[in-house]
Motif scaffolding. Structure first.
Motif: not given
Lengths: 219, 120, 291
Positions: A195-219
């Motif tokens: 359950a913890a693994a699934l929750a961590a994965l869901a949290l990660d993917v959600g969080f990641q997509w939320m930020l990635l959608r608006r992410q600025e490329v800074k290198l």
């Protein structure tokens, strides 16, 4: 998609190499710590070293990927969706490779420890998924909130490093009777771990997509 | 073709004048191929469109002509054409400024003619 | 057929970096995007290539959106100015690795050209990006741009770190590639001198706004420098768009931008001289600095 597979598969082999190196170092420490070297007994605990190395490398690797490869691939014209898919393909692949390596060693060197080891593979899977999600979340946090992210990463790296150090000091003891005790603990999969693994994965993917959608490329 | 470009004049005019000068000096002969737009672009580090404009100007005047699929060539009688064109422009481009400068320096027409005479 | 952006606005922390930018990049041309440091050149290019999201406005390629559209993105390469300082993850990456990833991700990658350019620039690709000089990083930007073979290729400050010889070499390479492929290039730069003759079209970006988008030659021809006695200059340029006035004693010099049909009053006792793109640019964008 072909370029994605090519890039991330190659990256998987590079990371596998890193994990093997960490596991090898731990195995050498264990070999020196043991009284009277029993290669067969050593072999049966090597997968645990592999897992420790994997937890460490996946965590550090994922946060690094998030801050380096994700923007780099975006800058080379990949879509955000494909970058996310590629990254998760890599994460699934490296965990699969690690589990396969553990299973292979235990199957080739049968014994008491190996038997419980094989039974603990679901637990290891959950632990690796959690490590992977944590690493990725660290990276995401770092990309979004530079300093806070940095502090978090230092703390978690400290934790990871401490774990490896602890594992190193324990490595000598691994070949004693306690190995079996520890291994047995791992074999019993507590209900909350998947359950913890699934929750961590869901949290990660959600969080990641939320930020990635608006992410600025800074290198 | 090896003059340098200046900032005082549009690049395409300079390109067409350079080709004209080369024809006058018989560096480029009649019925001979002239460098392509891309060659000129690379030589002078200029945009090919600019080089093409300069060449186009000469085509319009009948100094160059196009052979399909091969390139640009110097027309027959091009040298003659350039000579008469430049002679016609000589008074305007060279004599007029000379007289203007002479006037502001207070040099009389006679003095000027003497100076020209002494030059030879 | 064009890369088009409409009413693009970009806001960072409540401050507008780009104001309502509308631009149409036609295929088969070399564009120069010129502007002072901080004018928004990199921001504009990265929005055109969907590396950064626009706060408002749209970007389309041949009518299709660019954002999250691999079909459009495959035709665009925005080769960034690499900034491999210590905190950037790129610092630890070897040049070879960077080129390998670029070769994987750009469908049309020209490996032979890559090898030729690495040799020509005498680049040690085993070096880490963080250990490279500014000039070497500029070369990396150039190699990725040229080898990508993308129909729309942006070069972000490709000459910033190059000396004058290398700059000339770069422009010759660019023209060679342009002549053989007919790709569209957008070169952003604040070093205008040698660029002026290469750029067919010039886009001047100033404080997040497009001031000029014109044929370079036509723009340069429209600008003249008028100088002489103050009263004569003022009379000769009355009603014209005058920029960057400079006075010394009784003498005055101005840069005039003539609209079609306009001309400087020739009956006045003034000198009228052509100006270079660089002078025209300074006249347009350097007024605060002169004041």
């Amino acid at each position: 998609m072909k370029r994605n597979l090519k890039f991330w598969t190659r990256y998987t082999w590079e990371c596998t190499g890193m994990v093997l190196a960490v596991a090898a170092v731990l195995a050498v420490i264990a070999a020196f710590g043991a009284e009277g070297l029993d290669l067969r007994a050593l072999a049966t605990v090597v997968p645990y070293f592999l897992c420790i190395g994997a937890v460490f490398c996946i965590m550090v690797g994922n946060s690094g990927t998030q801050t380096l490869y994700v923007p780099l691939l975006l800058s080379m014209g990949e879509t955000r969706r494909n970058v996310l898919l590629g990254f998760h393909y890599f994460r699934a692949l490296i965990i699969a490779v690690m589990l396969a390596l553990c299973a292979a060693v235990w199957l080739l060197a049968p014994g008491e420890v190996s038997a419980v080891g094989l039974r603990s593979i679901p637990t290891i899977l959950c632990v690796l998924v959690i490590a992977s999600a944590m690493g990725s979340i660290m990276g995401t946090v770092f990309v979004r909130w530079k300093w806070a992210g940095m502090i978090l990463i230092i703390l978690l790296c400290g934790l990871g490093g401490g774990m490896v150090g602890f594992a190193g000091s324990m490595a000598g003891n691994f070949l004693t009777a306690r190995t079996f005790e520890i291994a047995s603990h791992l074999a019993a999969l507590p209900w909350w771990l998947p359950a913890a693994a699934l929750a961590a994965l869901a949290l990660d993917v959600g969080f990641q997509w939320m930020l990635l959608r608006r992410q600025e490329v800074k290198l | 073709m090896n003059e340098r470009l200046t900032e005082q004049k549009s690049i395409y005019l300079q390109i067409s004048e350079m080709i004209e000068t080369d024809i006058l000096r018989e560096i480029l002969l009649e019925e001979e191929q002239v460098p392509s737009t891309n060659e000129l672009a690379k030589l002078y580090t200029i945009n090919p469109a600019t080089a093409a404009k300069g060449i186009g100007l000469l085509v319009d005047e009948g100094i160059l002509y196009k052979r399909r699929g091969i390139g640009m060539f110097v027309s027959k009688g091009a040298r003659e054409k350039i000579l008469s064109k430049r002679k016609a422009a000589f008074a305007e481009n060279h004599v007029a400024p000379l007289l203007a400068e002479a006037r502001s320096l207070g040099i009389s027409k006679e003095e000027l003619l003497t100076m020209i005479g002494e030059r030879n | 057929m064009s890369l088009h952006c409409e009413n693009v606005v970009k806001t960072y922390g409540g401050k507008d970096v780009l104001h309502d930018v509308t631009l149409d990049l036609k295929p088969g041309k070399i564009y120069g995007l010129i502007g002072r440091n901080g004018a928004g050149k990199t921001t504009l290019l990265s929005i055109l290539a969907a590396q950064n999201p626009a706060s408002r406005g749209t970007v389309t390629l041949d009518g299709e959106p660019v954002w999250e559209n691999r079909k459009s993105l495959a035709k665009i390469c925005c080769s960034r100015e690499l900034n491999a300082n210590a905190e950037s993850g790129l610092a630890a990456m070897k040049a070879k690795e960077y080129l390998r990833i670029a070769a994987t991700y750009y469908d049309g990658w020209d490996k032979a050209l890559e090898e030729r350019l690495v040799k020509l620039f005498d680049l040690n690709v085993k070096k880490k990006l963080g250990k490279m000089s500014k000039g070497m990083l500029s070369m990396m930007t150039i190699i990725v741009a040229l080898c990508s073979r993308a129909p729309y290729t942006f070069l972000d400050e490709p000459v910033a770190g190059l000396d004058v010889v290398a700059r000339e070499q770069f422009y010759k390479l660019l023209l060679e590639e342009y002549a053989s492929s007919g790709r569209t290039f957008v070169v952003s730069t604040h070093i205008i001198e040698e660029a002026a003759d290469v750029l067919e079209e010039v886009i001047i970006l100033h404080e997040g706004r497009i001031l000029i988008e014109a044929d370079t030659q036509a723009f340069v021809d429209s600008a003249v420098h008028v100088s002489g006695k103050i009263e004569e200059v003022d009379a000769a340029t009355a009603g014209l768009e005058v920029h960057h006035p400079e006075t010394v004693g009784r003498s005055k010099g101005v840069t005039v931008f003539l609209k079609p049909g306009q001309r400087v009053d020739g009956s006045r006792d003034v000198s009228v001289q052509p100006v270079s793109l660089q002078r025209a640019f300074v006249a347009l964008c350097g007024e605060e600095a002169a004041r």
